[in-house]
Design a protein around this motif. Structure first.
Motif, short mmCIF file in Angstrom:
data_model
loop_
_atom_site.label_atom_id
_atom_site.label_comp_id
_atom_site.label_asym_id
_atom_site.label_seq_id
_atom_site.Cartn_x
_atom_site.Cartn_y
_atom_site.Cartn_z
N GLN A 235 0.76 -1.14 -0.10
CA GLN A 235 -0.14 0.01 -0.01
C GLN A 235 0.74 1.24 -0.04
OE1 GLN A 235 -3.32 0.18 2.68
NE2 GLN A 235 -3.87 2.18 2.63
N TRP A 327 -2.26 -4.58 -6.06
CA TRP A 327 -3.24 -4.24 -4.86
C TRP A 327 -4.74 -4.34 -5.72
CZ3 TRP A 327 -3.37 -2.87 0.14
CH2 TRP A 327 -4.56 -2.35 0.59
N GLN A 328 -4.95 -3.92 -6.88
CA GLN A 328 -6.02 -4.09 -7.66
C GLN A 328 -6.64 -5.71 -7.87
OE1 GLN A 328 -5.92 -1.70 -11.09
NE2 GLN A 328 -6.72 -0.10 -9.89
N SER A 331 -7.92 -6.94 -4.51
CA SER A 331 -8.92 -6.42 -4.51
C SER A 331 -10.23 -7.03 -5.14
CB SER A 331 -9.08 -4.77 -4.78
OG SER A 331 -10.52 -4.41 -4.52
N ARG A 332 -9.68 -7.63 -6.47
CA ARG A 332 -10.85 -8.26 -7.07
C ARG A 332 -10.89 -9.67 -6.40
NH1 ARG A 332 -8.69 -8.79 -13.01
NH2 ARG A 332 -10.57 -10.43 -13.02
N TYR A 334 -10.83 -10.37 -3.33
CA TYR A 334 -11.80 -9.94 -2.03
C TYR A 334 -13.05 -9.86 -2.20
CZ TYR A 334 -12.79 -8.99 2.93
OH TYR A 334 -13.49 -8.98 4.11
N THR A 335 -13.22 -8.76 -3.28
CA THR A 335 -14.61 -8.21 -3.30
C THR A 335 -15.46 -8.99 -3.87
OG1 THR A 335 -13.68 -6.85 -5.10
CG2 THR A 335 -13.61 -5.85 -2.75
N ARG A 433 -14.90 0.71 0.49
CA ARG A 433 -13.91 0.43 -0.61
C ARG A 433 -12.92 -0.54 0.19
NH1 ARG A 433 -10.09 5.48 -2.88
NH2 ARG A 433 -8.47 4.13 -3.86
N TRP A 434 -12.41 -1.28 -0.25
CA TRP A 434 -11.52 -2.40 0.50
C TRP A 434 -10.41 -1.73 1.02
CZ3 TRP A 434 -7.37 -5.91 -0.96
CH2 TRP A 434 -6.98 -6.83 -0.06
N ARG A 435 -10.12 -1.95 2.25
CA ARG A 435 -8.85 -1.30 2.95
C ARG A 435 -7.71 -2.41 3.05
NH1 ARG A 435 -11.99 1.41 7.84
NH2 ARG A 435 -10.01 1.76 8.48
N GLY A 436 -7.98 -3.47 2.54
CA GLY A 436 -6.57 -4.22 2.64
C GLY A 436 -6.87 -5.20 3.58
#
Length: 477
Positions: A235, A327-328, A331-332, A334-335, A433-436
């Motif tokens: 991050q 990171w993206q 995020s894909r 996880y979300t 918004r995913w924070r990690g």
């Protein structure tokens, strides 16, 4: 996860084959059929006991990549020399395990016939020796892992973590890095302060590892929750300004402005801050600190006096594309659990992205002779900013009356009467918004007498973290 076709006699259509998992007597093919991914199970023919026959079969199946299932006879017995027996008809390029040179990690193969020279290559991967650390229960969990990574990273993970990390970092920073690598006209390891002592670039930013005893109130509560961040280093790399050109020396520290990348010798006093090392982790980590660390100490209430330092007038966001891509990808995963449905495959893929991030950051400081970038100053800025981001997160927790009892790098633990991890620390995991962050434990760990004893016996934070994770494994195997 997939549509399943168990018809072992169904024909192999090369154009639709995506990838495969190879076992001792079976091949799982993941194919695209009418826009849907279909998993086909095929029995291997009897003539694949020799490398030539096996490669011919996999090639005719139209595979671009095949992973050998760990713990199978094929994985345990295949050697580099066995694969090279097929070199009379195949071009065989083998990457072996550095710790055990007879073992292959990946083999890249293609037919010697000239008409095939410009065609595809077949990658035969042996994840058992690659060092990914995946948890695999069966062939489907391996297939989910590698197919998810293939989708979110848009590249195969057939090789070892360190090689893929180098490839990603170089590919995603190439245009910016070419003009900056080697641009420092001074030996960065020779930078020194007023006392002529070298600036400890590799020691001025360390990960946060801290614990404290349970309070009387916490001992009466019921659950232990763990929360894990994807990677603070990653991050941080998204926005970390990295110095370019020659560093400038500031004899009195007045050049510090909280923005320019630099390494500073500073004196800090707690001044009543709760980040005193007892109630919460201390922000102090040696006399020399990177710009983000100095700013962090100011933000958490320390009284800071910068005495001298080295800084860079130029600043570049060199790592932004690389870090944003990883990171993206995470995020894909996880979300979109409705897309990446296999829970173990999704967890393995997230773990892989974290490892690629950590490898990538470590490359910054490695010597160029070892494949690194020889930029310990960049490493210090990224790791220092990662520390600062963690402390900013801790501040947001404290404001909401959440006091961690243990911090171990990217993870922290809290005590709560709330059984559900999503409500024990509201908004951390479920932010719009995913924070990690993800929940480290699927179910909370009961604050039993055994857990309390672990807090009392542990001599350091990493020991306590391991003890709690081990207890969770016993309760929720």
């Amino acid at each position: 996860m997939f549509m399943i076709n168990r018809d072992n006699t169904s024909p192999i259509t090369s154009a639709s084959t995506v990838m495969g998992i190879l076992m001792d007597s079976e091949l799982l093919l993941l194919k695209a059929v009418q826009g849907k991914r279909v998993l086909c199970s095929l029995q291997l023919p009897a003539d694949v006991s020799e490398p030539g026959g096996l490669l011919e079969y996999l090639w005719d199946a139209g595979l671009h990549s095949a992973w050998v299932m760990p713990a199978t006879t094929l994985s345990r017995t295949t050697t580099c020399s066995w694969l090279e027996q097929a070199s009379n008809r195949w071009v065989v390029s083998v990457h072996s395990d550095p710790q055990e040179p007879t073992r292959p990690i990946r083999a890249l193969l293609w037919p010697r016939e000239r008409k095939q020279w410009e065609a595809r290559r077949l990658a035969l991967a042996f994840p058992e020796y690659a060092g990914w650390g995946w948890e695999l229960t069966d062939a489907r969990s391996l297939l989910a892992t590698v197919s998810y990574l293939d989708q979110v990273l848009t590249r195969s993970v057939t090789d070892s973590p360190d090689l893929l990390a180098h490839e990603l970092l170089n590919d995603l920073t190439h245009d910016a890095a070419v003009s900056l690598l080697g641009s420092s006209p001074v030996d960065l390891y020779a930078l020194s302060g007023s006392s002529a002592t070298p600036v400890p670039l590799r020691e001025c930013a360390r990960d946060v590892v801290w614990m404290r005893p349970l309070t009387v109130m916490e001992q009466r509560q019921r659950y232990v929750h763990k929360y894990v961040h994807l990677s603070w280093h990653l991050q941080a790399a998204i926005g970390a300004p990295l110095g370019g050109g020659a560093p400038q020396y500031s004899a009195n520290g007045r050049a510090y402005d909280g923005m320019r990348p630099g390494i500073w010798r500073a004196h800090a006093e707690l001044a009543g801050s709760v980040f005193d090392g007892k109630r919460l982790p201390s922000g102090l980590d040696g006399e020399w600190m990177s710009t983000p660390q100095v700013r962090c100490c100011q933000d958490i209430g320390y009284r800071v006096q910068v005495r001298e330092g080295w800084y860079w007038q130029e600043a570049h966001d060199l790592l932004k594309r690389w870090a944003t891509t990883l990171w993206q990808a995470a995020s894909r995963l996880y979300t979109h659990p409705q897309v990446y449905r296999h829970a173990l495959g999704r967890a393995n893929a997230l773990h892989t992205i974290t490892r690629l991030a950590e490898f990538g950051v470590s490359i910054l400081a490695q010597e160029q002779t070892a494949g690194g970038w020889s930029r310990p100053d960049w490493w210090a800025q990224v790791v220092g900013l990662g520390r600062a981001l963690l402390f900013a997160q801790l501040v947001s927790l404290v404001v909401k009356d959440t006091m961690p009892v243990l911090v171990d790098r990217d993870a922290f633990w809290v005590i709560s009467n709330e059984a559900h991890p999503l409500t024990a620390v509201p908004g951390l995991v479920t932010a719009q918004r995913w924070r990690g962050y993800t929940s480290g434990y699927e179910a909370p760990l009961l604050l039993s007498s055994e857990v309390r004893d672990a807090f009392k016996r542990a001599q350091h934070a990493s020991e306590l973290a391991l003890a709690l994770d081990t207890l969770v494994g016993k309760v929720h195997p």
